[in-house]
Design a protein around this motif. Sequence first.
Motif, PDB file in Angstrom:
ATOM      1  N   GLN A  43      52.866  52.485 164.074  1.00 12.48           N
ATOM      2  CA  GLN A  43      53.912  51.595 163.555  1.00 12.48           C
ATOM      3  C   GLN A  43      54.157  50.430 164.511  1.00 12.48           C
ATOM      4  OE1 GLN A  43      57.199  54.283 163.157  1.00 12.48           O
ATOM      5  NE2 GLN A  43      56.746  54.783 161.018  1.00 12.48           N
ATOM      6  N   PHE A  44      54.301  50.733 165.792  1.00 14.51           N
ATOM      7  CA  PHE A  44      54.539  49.694 166.795  1.00 14.51           C
ATOM      8  C   PHE A  44      53.415  48.657 166.765  1.00 14.51           C
ATOM      9  CE2 PHE A  44      53.571  48.108 171.076  1.00 14.51           C
ATOM     10  CZ  PHE A  44      54.767  47.478 171.393  1.00 14.51           C
ATOM     11  N   THR A  45      52.171  49.150 166.718  1.00 16.32           N
ATOM     12  CA  THR A  45      51.012  48.250 166.702  1.00 16.32           C
ATOM     13  C   THR A  45      51.008  47.394 165.443  1.00 16.32           C
ATOM     14  OG1 THR A  45      49.771  49.957 167.898  1.00 16.32           O
ATOM     15  CG2 THR A  45      48.501  48.157 166.909  1.00 16.32           C
ATOM     16  N   LEU A  46      51.280  48.008 164.304  1.00 14.55           N
ATOM     17  CA  LEU A  46      51.326  47.285 163.031  1.00 14.55           C
ATOM     18  C   LEU A  46      52.369  46.172 163.083  1.00 14.55           C
ATOM     19  CD1 LEU A  46      50.869  46.881 159.928  1.00 14.55           C
ATOM     20  CD2 LEU A  46      52.569  48.702 159.589  1.00 14.55           C
ATOM     21  N   PHE A  47      53.565  46.495 163.553  1.00 15.45           N
ATOM     22  CA  PHE A  47      54.647  45.512 163.550  1.00 15.45           C
ATOM     23  C   PHE A  47      54.355  44.348 164.501  1.00 15.45           C
ATOM     24  CE2 PHE A  47      57.604  49.320 162.529  1.00 15.45           C
ATOM     25  CZ  PHE A  47      57.112  49.342 161.236  1.00 15.45           C
ATOM     26  N   LYS A  48      53.781  44.651 165.656  1.00 15.86           N
ATOM     27  CA  LYS A  48      53.429  43.588 166.601  1.00 15.86           C
ATOM     28  C   LYS A  48      52.324  42.691 166.039  1.00 15.86           C
ATOM     29  CE  LYS A  48      56.102  44.130 170.174  1.00 15.86           C
ATOM     30  NZ  LYS A  48      57.013  43.029 170.612  1.00 15.86           N
ATOM     31  N   ASP A  92      46.496  38.155 155.314  1.00 16.60           N
ATOM     32  CA  ASP A  92      46.084  39.198 156.254  1.00 16.60           C
ATOM     33  C   ASP A  92      47.258  40.120 156.582  1.00 16.60           C
ATOM     34  OD1 ASP A  92      43.484  38.294 156.407  1.00 16.60           O
ATOM     35  OD2 ASP A  92      43.885  36.969 158.109  1.00 16.60           O
ATOM     36  N   LEU A  93      48.449  39.534 156.703  1.00 18.24           N
ATOM     37  CA  LEU A  93      49.645  40.342 156.976  1.00 18.24           C
ATOM     38  C   LEU A  93      49.883  41.346 155.850  1.00 18.24           C
ATOM     39  CD1 LEU A  93      53.041  38.980 158.264  1.00 18.24           C
ATOM     40  CD2 LEU A  93      52.971  40.533 156.331  1.00 18.24           C
ATOM     41  N   PHE A  94      49.834  40.868 154.610  1.00 21.43           N
ATOM     42  CA  PHE A  94      50.057  41.772 153.481  1.00 21.43           C
ATOM     43  C   PHE A  94      48.959  42.829 153.384  1.00 21.43           C
ATOM     44  CE2 PHE A  94      52.603  38.266 151.196  1.00 21.43           C
ATOM     45  CZ  PHE A  94      53.774  38.726 151.758  1.00 21.43           C
ATOM     46  N   ASN A  95      47.716  42.431 153.695  1.00 21.90           N
ATOM     47  CA  ASN A  95      46.613  43.398 153.671  1.00 21.90           C
ATOM     48  C   ASN A  95      46.857  44.526 154.670  1.00 21.90           C
ATOM     49  OD1 ASN A  95      45.279  41.927 151.721  1.00 21.90           O
ATOM     50  ND2 ASN A  95      43.906  40.903 153.146  1.00 21.90           N
ATOM     51  N   CYS A  96      47.372  44.175 155.856  1.00 18.62           N
ATOM     52  CA  CYS A  96      47.655  45.197 156.870  1.00 18.62           C
ATOM     53  C   CYS A  96      48.707  46.181 156.382  1.00 18.62           C
ATOM     54  CB  CYS A  96      48.112  44.528 158.165  1.00 18.62           C
ATOM     55  SG  CYS A  96      46.784  43.729 159.085  1.00 18.62           S
ATOM     56  N   TYR A  97      49.753  45.662 155.761  1.00 18.70           N
ATOM     57  CA  TYR A  97      50.803  46.549 155.248  1.00 18.70           C
ATOM     58  C   TYR A  97      50.290  47.422 154.106  1.00 18.70           C
ATOM     59  CZ  TYR A  97      54.703  45.039 158.108  1.00 18.70           C
ATOM     60  OH  TYR A  97      55.546  44.821 159.173  1.00 18.70           O
ATOM     61  N   GLU A 154      59.390  55.291 155.368  1.00 19.09           N
ATOM     62  CA  GLU A 154      60.486  54.368 155.087  1.00 19.09           C
ATOM     63  C   GLU A 154      60.534  53.199 156.071  1.00 19.09           C
ATOM     64  OE1 GLU A 154      62.390  57.668 157.641  1.00 19.09           O
ATOM     65  OE2 GLU A 154      60.772  57.427 156.179  1.00 19.09           O
ATOM     66  N   VAL A 155      60.072  53.424 157.304  1.00 18.72           N
ATOM     67  CA  VAL A 155      60.102  52.358 158.311  1.00 18.72           C
ATOM     68  C   VAL A 155      59.111  51.253 157.956  1.00 18.72           C
ATOM     69  CG1 VAL A 155      59.798  51.820 160.759  1.00 18.72           C
ATOM     70  CG2 VAL A 155      60.836  53.994 160.089  1.00 18.72           C
ATOM     71  N   ILE A 156      57.918  51.640 157.516  1.00 22.40           N
ATOM     72  CA  ILE A 156      56.917  50.650 157.114  1.00 22.40           C
ATOM     73  C   ILE A 156      57.374  49.922 155.852  1.00 22.40           C
ATOM     74  CG2 ILE A 156      54.539  50.326 156.329  1.00 22.40           C
ATOM     75  CD1 ILE A 156      53.719  52.639 158.135  1.00 22.40           C
ATOM     76  N   CYS A 157      57.945  50.652 154.898  1.00 22.56           N
ATOM     77  CA  CYS A 157      58.451  50.019 153.673  1.00 22.56           C
ATOM     78  C   CYS A 157      59.529  48.989 154.003  1.00 22.56           C
ATOM     79  CB  CYS A 157      59.029  51.076 152.728  1.00 22.56           C
ATOM     80  SG  CYS A 157      57.804  52.070 151.867  1.00 22.56           S
ATOM     81  N   ASN A 158      60.431  49.353 154.892  1.00 22.61           N
ATOM     82  CA  ASN A 158      61.517  48.447 155.263  1.00 22.61           C
ATOM     83  C   ASN A 158      60.972  47.198 155.949  1.00 22.61           C
ATOM     84  OD1 ASN A 158      64.478  47.922 155.701  1.00 22.61           O
ATOM     85  ND2 ASN A 158      63.815  47.996 157.827  1.00 22.61           N
ATOM     86  N   SER A 159      60.009  47.385 156.834  1.00 24.40           N
ATOM     87  CA  SER A 159      59.419  46.247 157.542  1.00 24.40           C
ATOM     88  C   SER A 159      58.692  45.312 156.585  1.00 24.40           C
ATOM     89  CB  SER A 159      58.452  46.752 158.622  1.00 24.40           C
ATOM     90  OG  SER A 159      57.883  45.670 159.329  1.00 24.40           O
TER      91      SER A 159
END
Length: 281
Positions: free
Chosen positions: A66-71, A84-89, A100-105
Amino acid sequence: MPNSNSKLRCNNRGGQEAGRRELVSRSLQSAQHCLEDQDFGTAYAHYLLVLNLAPELKGSIKETFQFTLFKWAEELDSLARIQDLFNCYEQALELYPNDEVICNSMGEHLFRMGFRDEAAGYFHKAVKLNPEFADAKENFYRVANWLVERWHFIMLNDTKRNLTYLKAIENAVQSGCKSVLDIGTGTGILSMFAKKAGASFVYACELSKTMYELARDVVAANNMEREIKLLHLKSLDLEIPKHIPERVSLVVTETVDAGLFGEGIVESLIHAWEHLLLQPK
């Protein structure tokens, strides 16, 4: 010979498993080094490889992923690499569909980019997954203030107006209108009136994703989710039998207000009359 072949297959499987473990171990080490160097894109790629090769590690590396994804997402956002951002999510949510944390981000990124309806959907999902998630609840209420028009609350508290609608729907259903279509259902109040009045089949369409999700919650809270078919569609896009099995005998709508022409209600009612409503004999 059979024993020899069986041994060979076992040796191959053993070698493949050892190779997988070695690749996973090296990728984890590489990901950690990349994080130390703040090379978040490469670290993210390594974690994707690890999670695809070793899904059993999902729980143990989730927070680091999660930390890596958000950074990495922040970096992509600053570079305007939106796709690219949307593809990562999307990749992250395939691996952790109920996080829920990834969904919220994801919702936060969408909201900042102006996709408020879509953002509301992710915030709503995050709250559904964890009702105690304070950040998601705050985000959902904030975006709801943008998307839920104030007049919804005024109408819901207009007792005289609501009783008038209820009586009119009861009269129509009792006179033989047993299948009902609610155009622009909003909170779902007219659909519930129709069902309580005795309609056999009730269909409701709503274009706004936020209002559609809200209607689903309201209908479910009233134990009618199996009795009212909610459709996230513009009424002009409704087709028979794709969306509803046959023409209905009654169309109701509460979209006739000061925005009569702006909401396209005239076109919607013409479409309903020509294609969705039973014609008088």
